[in-house]
Design a protein around this motif. Structure first.
Motif, PDB file in Angstrom:
ATOM      1  N   LYS A 103       0.811  -1.214   0.000  1.00 12.57           N
ATOM      2  CA  LYS A 103       0.000   0.000   0.000  1.00 12.57           C
ATOM      3  C   LYS A 103       0.844   1.264   0.000  1.00 12.57           C
ATOM      4  O   LYS A 103       0.557   2.214  -0.710  1.00 12.57           O
ATOM      5  N   ASN A 104       1.890   1.308   0.808  1.00 14.67           N
ATOM      6  CA  ASN A 104       2.611   2.558   1.015  1.00 14.67           C
ATOM      7  C   ASN A 104       3.976   2.591   0.342  1.00 14.67           C
ATOM      8  O   ASN A 104       4.796   3.454   0.658  1.00 14.67           O
ATOM      9  N   ILE A 105       4.240   1.670  -0.556  1.00 11.38           N
ATOM     10  CA  ILE A 105       5.548   1.617  -1.206  1.00 11.38           C
ATOM     11  C   ILE A 105       5.689   2.785  -2.185  1.00 11.38           C
ATOM     12  O   ILE A 105       4.745   3.160  -2.880  1.00 11.38           O
ATOM     13  N   LYS A 106       6.896   3.373  -2.223  1.00  8.51           N
ATOM     14  CA  LYS A 106       7.137   4.526  -3.079  1.00  8.51           C
ATOM     15  C   LYS A 106       8.406   4.336  -3.895  1.00  8.51           C
ATOM     16  O   LYS A 106       9.289   3.564  -3.533  1.00  8.51           O
ATOM     17  N   CYS A 107       8.453   5.067  -4.996  1.00 11.01           N
ATOM     18  CA  CYS A 107       9.636   5.044  -5.871  1.00 11.01           C
ATOM     19  C   CYS A 107      10.098   6.483  -6.074  1.00 11.01           C
ATOM     20  O   CYS A 107       9.297   7.350  -6.440  1.00 11.01           O
TER      21      CYS A 107
ATOM     22  N   TYR B 156       2.537   4.163 -15.498  1.00  9.10           N
ATOM     23  CA  TYR B 156       1.878   4.683 -14.300  1.00  9.10           C
ATOM     24  C   TYR B 156       2.168   3.735 -13.145  1.00  9.10           C
ATOM     25  O   TYR B 156       1.854   2.549 -13.202  1.00  9.10           O
ATOM     26  N   ASP B 157       2.780   4.275 -12.109  1.00 12.08           N
ATOM     27  CA  ASP B 157       3.153   3.453 -10.955  1.00 12.08           C
ATOM     28  C   ASP B 157       1.925   3.010 -10.173  1.00 12.08           C
ATOM     29  O   ASP B 157       1.033   3.816  -9.882  1.00 12.08           O
ATOM     30  N   ILE B 158       1.871   1.738  -9.847  1.00 13.10           N
ATOM     31  CA  ILE B 158       0.886   1.223  -8.907  1.00 13.10           C
ATOM     32  C   ILE B 158       1.659   0.389  -7.879  1.00 13.10           C
ATOM     33  O   ILE B 158       2.719  -0.176  -8.193  1.00 13.10           O
ATOM     34  N   PRO B 159       1.179   0.313  -6.641  1.00 17.14           N
ATOM     35  CA  PRO B 159       1.942  -0.367  -5.580  1.00 17.14           C
ATOM     36  C   PRO B 159       2.342  -1.796  -5.925  1.00 17.14           C
ATOM     37  O   PRO B 159       3.445  -2.232  -5.592  1.00 17.14           O
ATOM     38  N   GLN B 160       1.461  -2.536  -6.590  1.00 16.43           N
ATOM     39  CA  GLN B 160       1.755  -3.934  -6.910  1.00 16.43           C
ATOM     40  C   GLN B 160       2.986  -4.063  -7.791  1.00 16.43           C
ATOM     41  O   GLN B 160       3.840  -4.923  -7.584  1.00 16.43           O
ATOM     42  N   HIS B 161       3.099  -3.185  -8.793  1.00 15.51           N
ATOM     43  CA  HIS B 161       4.254  -3.215  -9.685  1.00 15.51           C
ATOM     44  C   HIS B 161       5.516  -2.715  -8.979  1.00 15.51           C
ATOM     45  O   HIS B 161       6.616  -3.214  -9.225  1.00 15.51           O
ATOM     46  N   LEU B 162       5.368  -1.713  -8.109  1.00 14.73           N
ATOM     47  CA  LEU B 162       6.525  -1.202  -7.379  1.00 14.73           C
ATOM     48  C   LEU B 162       7.078  -2.255  -6.428  1.00 14.73           C
ATOM     49  O   LEU B 162       8.289  -2.373  -6.248  1.00 14.73           O
TER      50      LEU B 162
ATOM     51  N   ASN C 118      -2.152  -9.926 -13.052  1.00 17.07           N
ATOM     52  CA  ASN C 118      -2.949  -8.716 -13.232  1.00 17.07           C
ATOM     53  C   ASN C 118      -3.010  -7.955 -11.907  1.00 17.07           C
ATOM     54  O   ASN C 118      -2.973  -8.559 -10.833  1.00 17.07           O
ATOM     55  N   PRO C 119      -3.123  -6.623 -11.967  1.00 14.96           N
ATOM     56  CA  PRO C 119      -3.228  -5.862 -10.723  1.00 14.96           C
ATOM     57  C   PRO C 119      -4.483  -6.248  -9.935  1.00 14.96           C
ATOM     58  O   PRO C 119      -5.452  -6.760 -10.493  1.00 14.96           O
ATOM     59  N   SER C 120      -4.456  -5.988  -8.632  1.00 13.26           N
ATOM     60  CA  SER C 120      -5.645  -6.199  -7.810  1.00 13.26           C
ATOM     61  C   SER C 120      -6.746  -5.240  -8.265  1.00 13.26           C
ATOM     62  O   SER C 120      -6.508  -4.299  -9.032  1.00 13.26           O
ATOM     63  N   LYS C 121      -7.945  -5.450  -7.748  1.00 14.91           N
ATOM     64  CA  LYS C 121      -9.096  -4.648  -8.186  1.00 14.91           C
ATOM     65  C   LYS C 121      -8.864  -3.156  -7.965  1.00 14.91           C
ATOM     66  O   LYS C 121      -9.027  -2.348  -8.889  1.00 14.91           O
ATOM     67  N   ASP C 122      -8.477  -2.771  -6.761  1.00  7.16           N
ATOM     68  CA  ASP C 122      -8.269  -1.353  -6.461  1.00  7.16           C
ATOM     69  C   ASP C 122      -7.114  -0.774  -7.271  1.00  7.16           C
ATOM     70  O   ASP C 122      -7.189   0.361  -7.756  1.00  7.16           O
ATOM     71  N   ALA C 123      -6.039  -1.563  -7.405  1.00 10.39           N
ATOM     72  CA  ALA C 123      -4.882  -1.085  -8.165  1.00 10.39           C
ATOM     73  C   ALA C 123      -5.234  -0.897  -9.638  1.00 10.39           C
ATOM     74  O   ALA C 123      -4.784   0.062 -10.279  1.00 10.39           O
ATOM     75  N   GLU C 124      -6.033  -1.817 -10.181  1.00 16.09           N
ATOM     76  CA  GLU C 124      -6.422  -1.701 -11.588  1.00 16.09           C
ATOM     77  C   GLU C 124      -7.318  -0.485 -11.810  1.00 16.09           C
ATOM     78  O   GLU C 124      -7.208   0.195 -12.837  1.00 16.09           O
TER      79      GLU C 124
END
Length: 381
Positions: free
Chosen positions: A94-98, A129-135, A304-310
């Protein structure tokens, strides 16, 4: 002794490896090779440099649990639970950043200096576009990259393997060589490429050889499409740093003393390989690259990304598209993917398809907005 004291999560993983190797269940014995001594050493090295308690997370990647047949997956998960490793240990993203600051790339809690590239034209530059799952995935890739491992990304078509690899190299400022395999790929085409120069057909070094020479990162796409005997020539290169080319030259970590240096290609210390492959089995029907060579790479499953991430991702691709519409699309595609997992539909619809729909809707909304902007003054008159 090689990596110091063994932490408890690693103890459990070693225990699991011995249980699988000695199991009376043939299914479990068949997958025990994924926890080979080489793989255990790789896991131990990562735990030494990047301590973690997420043993289940590591096993997810090591066995590609998401892509195992249902009966095999159930048997393995039961054995993992018996050892005391629970799925609740999986990390949240959830809180991961790049961020990049003072020429240092930081993803999550992992940092590395940005590479000083000489050939900037080969550094990827993409829309991402960064999303937490990919980061979270890229943080793990960053850790393995720092340890000098070659990487393998496995997933369905359209889940973003190419985009993640390109974004990862863009952040690191690493030049990339690219090669896409197919069923007609041969050993010769993997090591040389025909080129027309001044009206003459000549054979140049392939992206593989160039990456080895200049220390670039070689991205091998669609690795599961090539014949196994072709991809297996990578085995000696990744395993021992040795490879013989069609023209007689040898690739080696060092040029032996007293040998003609023109007959050798020294492997650059910055050389890395990132292999992209589809999951084995229907509907992609490729070779099981992970089963054949996965032990040589640090392997990672891309889903695939989670529902919220997608939803967050699609909002960025289609800022004018109503959120209600985006949520409906995500729900529909979620149901389609569940049906694909259950064998009710043939194709596992991916993020790529829903992104294309949203991009089309965004263009349509833009056209409507432009039309309204043009017609409003006329309506006032």
């Amino acid at each position: 002794m090689l990596f110091g004291p063994i932490p408890e999560p690693l103890h459990k993983i070693i225990q699991l490896a011995h249980i699988l190797r000695n199991s009376k269940d043939l299914t479990l014995r068949n997958i025990s090779g994924h926890l080979s001594t080489r793989q255990l050493l790789r896991i131990a090295a990562r735990m030494k440099h990047f301590p973690t308690n997420y043993a289940y997370d590591i096993l997810q990647e090591t066995f590609m649990i998401k892509f195992l047949p249902s009966l095999t997956r159930q048997a393995l998960e039961k054995t993992i639970l018996n050892v005391g490793i629970t799925p609740d240990e999986t990390r949240e993203a959830k809180n991961i950043k790049c961020e990049i600051k003072n020429n240092v790339l930081t993803i999550g809690k992992s940092s590395v200096p940005i590479h000083k590239a000489e050939n900037l034209t080969k550094v990827p530059s993409i829309l991402f576009y960064d999303i937490p799952q990919h980061l979270l995935l890229m943080e793990t890739l960053l850790q393995d990259f720092q340890l000098g491992y070659h990487l393998l990304l496995v997933g369905n078509q359209g889940v973003g393997k190419n985009k993640i690899a390109d974004r990862f190299l863009e952040l690191l400022n690493r030049p990339r060589e690219y090669i896409q395999l197919h069923r007609d790929t041969t050993v010769q085409t993997l090591t040389t490429q025909p080129t027309v120069k001044d009206g003459l057909l000549i054979h140049e070094d392939s992206p593989l050889v160039k990456a080895i020479k200049y220390g670039h990162v070689l991205v091998i796409d669609e690795a599961d499409k090539a014949p196994t005997h072709v991809t297996c020539i990578l085995k000696s290169l990744v395993e021992s740093g040795q490879m013989i080319l069609i023209d007689g030259r040898r690739i080696a970590p060092e040029i032996p003393a007293g040998r003609d240096p023109t007959n050798y290609i020294k492997i650059h210390p910055d050389f890395r390989i990132i292999v992209l492959a589809n999951r084995p089995g229907f509907p992609f029907l490729g070779n099981d690259f992970f089963g054949a060579l996965g032990d040589l790479f640090s392997s990672h499953a891309v889903d695939n990304p989670s529902k919220d991430a997608e939803i967050d991702l699609l909002k960025q691709y289609g800022p004018r598209v109503p959120v209600r519409t985006i949520k409906k699309l995500v729900g529909i595609f979620g149901e389609l993917r569940t049906m694909a997992d259950q064998g009710l539909v043939n194709y596992p619809y991916s993020t790529r398809e829903v992104v294309n729909i949203v991009k089309h809707l965004e263009v349509s909304m833009e056209s409507v907005s432009f039309f309204c902007f043009q017609i409003n003054p006329l309506l006032r008159h």
